[in-house]
Design an enzyme around this catalytic site. Structure first.
Site, PDB file in Angstrom:
ATOM      1  N   ASP A 205      30.784   7.761 -52.680  1.00 32.97           N
ATOM      2  CA  ASP A 205      31.998   8.127 -52.165  1.00 32.97           C
ATOM      3  C   ASP A 205      32.540   7.207 -51.891  1.00 32.97           C
ATOM      4  OD1 ASP A 205      33.561  10.474 -51.161  1.00 32.97           O
ATOM      5  OD2 ASP A 205      33.244   9.480 -49.413  1.00 32.97           O
ATOM      6  N   GLU A 261      13.856   0.532 -59.036  1.00 31.62           N
ATOM      7  CA  GLU A 261      12.560   0.655 -58.792  1.00 31.62           C
ATOM      8  C   GLU A 261      11.892   1.925 -59.247  1.00 31.62           C
ATOM      9  OE1 GLU A 261      12.430   1.349 -54.317  1.00 31.62           O
ATOM     10  OE2 GLU A 261      13.102  -0.960 -54.044  1.00 31.62           O
TER      11      GLU A 261
HETATM   12  C1  NOJ Z   1      36.385  11.279 -51.408  1.00 30.59           C
HETATM   13  C2  NOJ Z   1      36.132  12.743 -51.506  1.00 30.59           C
HETATM   14  O1  NOJ Z   1      35.899  12.873 -52.928  1.00 30.59           O
HETATM   15  C3  NOJ Z   1      37.029  13.249 -50.682  1.00 30.59           C
HETATM   16  O2  NOJ Z   1      36.870  14.855 -50.856  1.00 30.59           O
HETATM   17  C4  NOJ Z   1      36.928  13.015 -49.355  1.00 30.59           C
HETATM   18  O3  NOJ Z   1      37.742  13.629 -48.648  1.00 30.59           O
HETATM   19  C5  NOJ Z   1      36.839  11.590 -49.083  1.00 30.59           C
HETATM   20  N1  NOJ Z   1      36.408  10.885 -50.098  1.00 30.59           N
HETATM   21  C6  NOJ Z   1      36.532  11.040 -47.770  1.00 30.59           C
HETATM   22  O4  NOJ Z   1      34.911  11.253 -47.776  1.00 30.59           O
END
Ligand code: NOJ
Length: 567
Positions: A205, A261
């Protein structure tokens, strides 16, 4: 293990499960892990190679689970670690890989580290795991500077003792300090934890936000908006304190050691909304291996736009010596069936039309659903014929449209919560509505919950979901679901086995047509053609493997794609 096995992800079709809205096995109105297990057969029949689960970890669910309170457990509302094990085992038995979501930029403010940081006070090692800074003003009553959060409002929140913490997203998502070695160690522990439990890969993310350089000048000297909205794309130079900084790549080189790993090495795909010419670094083989290319998700329905997106994606793949990815939809953007149904403006600010339309509950523009469906079918063939991985978002295989009229009071997305009604954005809930599994709405949820006696789905489903339910589409050869299954089966049988990721443009009809050639496993050549223009186009001599619409006098009509196998 053969190389082919280790490289399973390079041309995989990955299905994104948004767990809260996929299938609810226990009847509490929230989808869960057991719900994924219950639908493994459905996913296997669809013909995908892997499933990626958006976060299912303990979370206050302020941001749909992207506010993680514990990275190494399952939210009790979504199940248990044993449920995860069963789900992973069922996926593996059905020949599918499992990808889990890692959220390293921020934790929930309910995470034990954040609680400890509040308790320990300024200057403590506990605070150093996050980005706390003294406020300005005589008593620290003003934020350290004017940075705004991606979801709106200030990016700093006071904690009552003169210090403020940074949150690039919701107030409840505190940014971690990636200069702190403990943060590095803890995420490596998390990567190993899920790898040991059967995860084959990771989706990272906001992969471009971890490294921050906020102290090389006094905080108040930074511009209020250093291009920080992740959707706006950063300026991609090392002048930007927050996004896409060069040091972020050191983190992924460190993670690569952990991925390696394992045998086969664990895979990772980064979510980095950076300029196309910066994508490849995240995807290089000593870093994550793959990065999302979101260009398809931003384009309107014009041949030149898609051709450019494909060229940029292939270029990034070549530079990274990896493969690229193709994404039409995910849980953060309006569903593409709707995007393609709304007025199409060349080079518009992406999503602006859909955003305006959502804001007025779907009343500002006419949603031409026939066009949306036609173009979605055409887009699928254009996408599935390409070299690289394809990420599908749950419900797109049913041809679902965005749900525009969720009442404001029912919205969950913090983007919407941050804004006063009527003056900003409605957020991302319209693509996160629980899936319709059965057309019969006898118990008010289109079969979303297994138990007959169940709570209401966490977001309301519209009546028109009945026509898009899995049971209706399964029995209809002309449905979107049948089309997805047929196209995925052809890709798996004829395109991917060659292992060849080359593509040659077919320029014969350039202009309104996007056409390219790929080698097929049986020695023939695939020609994939998509006609964006009003004039039907003649097909090359060969066998029509599949077409997204009926041909007109043997020609490809507007808004249609076909795959032709040529000798
Ligand atoms: C990207 C994620 O896909 C989204 O849904 C989220 O709100 C933001 N990152 C923050 O984590």
């Amino acid at each position: 293990m053969t190389n082919a096995h280790a490289d399973w992800w390079k041309q995989a079709v990955v299905y994104q499960v948004y767990p809260r809205s996929f299938y609810d096995a226990n009847g509490d109105g929230l989808g869960d892990i057991a719900g994924v297990t219950a639908k493994i057969d459905y996913l296997a029949a669809l013909g995908v190679d892997a499933i990626w689960l958006s976060p299912f970890y303990p979370s206050p669910l302020i941001d749909g689970g992207y506010d993680v309170a514990d990275y190494r457990d399952v939210d009790p509302r979504l199940g248990t670690l044993e449920d995860f094990d069963k789900m992973a085992a069922a996926a593996h038995a059905a020949g599918m890989k499992v990808i889990v979501d890692i959220v390293p930029n921020h934790t929930s403010t309910e995470h034990e580290w954040f609680r400890a940081a509040l308790a320990a006070g300024p200057g403590s090692p506990e605070r150093d795991r996050y980005i706390f800074r003294p406020g300005r003003g005589e008593h620290g009553e003003l934020p350290p500077n004017g940075w705004k959060s991606t979801f709106g409002g200030p990016a700093w929140e006071p904690v009552g003792d003169g210090e403020w913490y940074l949150h690039l997203f919701a107030v409840e998502q505190a940014d971690l300090n990636w200069k702190n070695p403990e943060v590095h160690e803890d995420f490596k522990t998390t990567l190993r934890f899920w790898s040991d439990r059967g995860a084959d890969g990771f989706r990272i993310d906001v992969a471009h936000a971890l490294a921050k350089d906020i102290d090389s000048r006094p905080l108040e000297d930074w511009p209020d908006d250093p291009g920080q909205s992740c959707l706006a794309q950063s300026g991609s130079d090392d002048e930007n304190p927050l996004w896409d900084r060069p040091e972020v790549h050191d983190i992924y080189r460190e993670w690569r050691q952990v991925f390696n790993e394992y045998e086969p090495a664990r895979f990772a795909v980064g979510e980095a909304w950076v300029a196309p010419e910066h994508q490849w670094m995240y995807a290089s083989t000593d870093e994550l291996g793959q990065v999302f290319n979101f260009e398809f998700a931003k384009k309107n329905w014009f041949a030149a736009d898609f051709r450019l997106a494909i060229e940029e994606g292939l270029d990034a793949a070549e530079r990274s010596k990896s493969t690229t990815t193709w994404v039409l939809s995910n849980h953060d953007v309006p569903r593409h069936a709707t995007r393609f149904a709304l007025p199409q403006v060349p080079s518009s600010t992406h999503h602006q039309i859909a955003t305006d339309w959502l804001l007025r509950d779907g009343t500002t523009y006419y949603e031409d659903r026939e066009a949306g469906t036609r173009r979605s079918r055409a887009a699928l063939l254009m996408e599935l014929g390409l070299p690289g991985s394809v990420y599908l978002y749950q419900g797109e295989e049913l041809g679902l449209f965005e749900v525009a009229d969720i009442p404001w009071g029912a919205l969950e997305d913090p983007q919407a919560q941050m804004t006063a009604h009527g003056d900003a954005i409605k957020g991302r809930d319209g693509c996160r509505v629980p899936l319709p599994w059965t057309s019969l709405d006898a118990t008010g949820d289109f079969g979303f919950s297994g138990p007959a006696d169940h709570a209401a789905p966490h977001l309301p489903q519209p009546a028109w979901f009945a026509q898009f339910a899995v049971d209706v589409e399964e029995g209809d050869e002309a449905s979107m679901l049948s089309f997805y299954r047929a196209a995925l089966a052809l890709r798996r049988a004829l395109i991917v086995p060659t292992g060849d990721t080359s593509l040659a443009w077919d320029e014969a009809n350039a202009g309104d047509v996007v056409a390219y050639q790929r080698p097929l496993a049986d020695g023939r050549t695939l020609v994939s053609m998509t006609n964006f223009g009003a004039t039907p186009v003649a097909l090359p001599a060969g066998e029509v493997l599949i077409a997204s619409a009926e041909l007109v006098d043997g020609k490809l009509p507007q808004d249609a794609s076909a795959w032709i196998a040529c000798a």
